[in-house]
Write an enzyme that holds these catalytic residues in place. Structure first.
Site, PDB file in Angstrom:
ATOM      1  N   ASP A 162       0.823  -1.209   0.000  1.00  0.00           N
ATOM      2  CA  ASP A 162       0.000   0.000   0.000  1.00  0.00           C
ATOM      3  C   ASP A 162       0.857   1.259   0.000  1.00  0.00           C
ATOM      4  O   ASP A 162       2.073   1.215   0.208  1.00  0.00           O
ATOM      5  CB  ASP A 162      -0.907   0.017   1.235  1.00  0.00           C
TER       6      ASP A 162
ATOM      7  N   TYR B 231       6.311  -9.846   6.831  1.00  0.00           N
ATOM      8  CA  TYR B 231       6.115  -8.423   7.096  1.00  0.00           C
ATOM      9  C   TYR B 231       6.631  -8.083   8.490  1.00  0.00           C
ATOM     10  O   TYR B 231       6.537  -8.893   9.413  1.00  0.00           O
ATOM     11  CB  TYR B 231       4.631  -8.042   7.019  1.00  0.00           C
TER      12      TYR B 231
END
Length: 275
Positions: free
Chosen positions: A56, A109
């Site tokens: 994003d 992540y």
């Protein structure tokens, strides 16, 4: 015609995410401009250009991947010379045709929080254990996501200096999923939720809104594939990117010092002169 995979790192601050969008800067857009400028590909469709992770806006990466077909030789420095400083190709590999960059076995992540004295990492770790395994993550995604079931391999929480590091490992993730997971863990740390409440947010039809954490603290660390990829790392690219990160760290540290000094001065005025 060879199939090539590139390992890409970037600072996401200046980009509207990874995936191409019209009229706004994206990492994929800049990367395609560089590949076309270097004569490595002429057209993304003809080259069957594909990406692995669609991070994003504001999210960073140290190990995202892309793949494409080309007849040209790969020179990492040639590509990097055509890229902005905050995007670097760190490594490349010639891969077999069946290799599918979009389907890694695992994505890693990392979310970084500033450690406050009030934070309870033990409760956070207890809550994080509920994420492991296969669950319906509807409360950690958009309601429009058709298949909210995902498998989380592991969630690890550690303290390093003034930071709390949250590492999340899974095959695939929903939009904003990691940032909403971190939000829930932070709510546990602050006493708004109990660790066992996490189970009630999973595998349920009861909808609970979770505000996603800011994207700037999130890093896509790496992707792991089922086939062994013989990556050829570029030492110069590593040095250049490390240098940029250190430069930016110094700038942000000095900015923080200035803001701290301003805040301290106003507090002093408030205490002594605004009676």
């Amino acid at each position: 015609m060879r199939k090539i995979a590139l390992k890409v790192a970037y600072i996401g601050t200046n980009y509207h995410g990874f995936q191409r969008q019209p009229d706004v800067p994206t990492v994929e857009g800049k990367l395609l401009e560089a590949l076309e400028g270097a004569g490595i590909i002429e057209d993304p469709k003809r080259a069957r250009f594909q990406i692995a992770g669609r991070t994003d806006r504001g999210v960073h990466a140290l190990g995202n991947f892309v793949s494409f077909f080309t007849e040209e030789d790969i020179h990492v420095n040639q590509i990097n010379d055509l890229l902005p400083r905050d995007i670097r190709v760190l490594a490349w590999a010639s891969v077999m045709y069946p290799f599918k960059v979009r389907y890694p076995l695992e994505r890693h992540y990392r979310y970084i929080l500033h450690r406050e004295e009030s934070m309870d990492t033990y409760s956070m770790a207890e809550a994080a254990a509920h994420f492991r395994g296969t669950h319906d993550f509807s409360n950690f995604s958009r309601r429009s996501d058709r298949d909210p079931v995902r498998r989380i391999n592991d969630v690890r929480i550690s303290e390093v200096g003034d930071s709390i590091i949250i590492d999340v490992y899974g095959e695939s993730f929903l939009w904003q999923m990691v940032r909403k997971m971190v939000r829930a863990l932070l709510m546990v740390s602050e006493g708004e939720l109990a660790p066992d409440d996490m189970a009630g947010l999973l595998d349920t039809d009861r909808r609970v809104f979770l505000e996603p954490m800011p994207p700037e603290n999130l890093i896509l660390m790496d992707l792991k594939y089922g086939v062994k990829i013989k990556l050829r790392h570029d030492e110069y690219a590593f040095k250049r990117f490390i240098s940029l990160l250190e430069e930016e760290f110094k700038v942000y540290r000095e900015m923080s010092m200035v803001r701290r000094a301003m805040s301290d001065h106003l507090r002093d005025l408030q205490e002594h002169e605004l009676d």
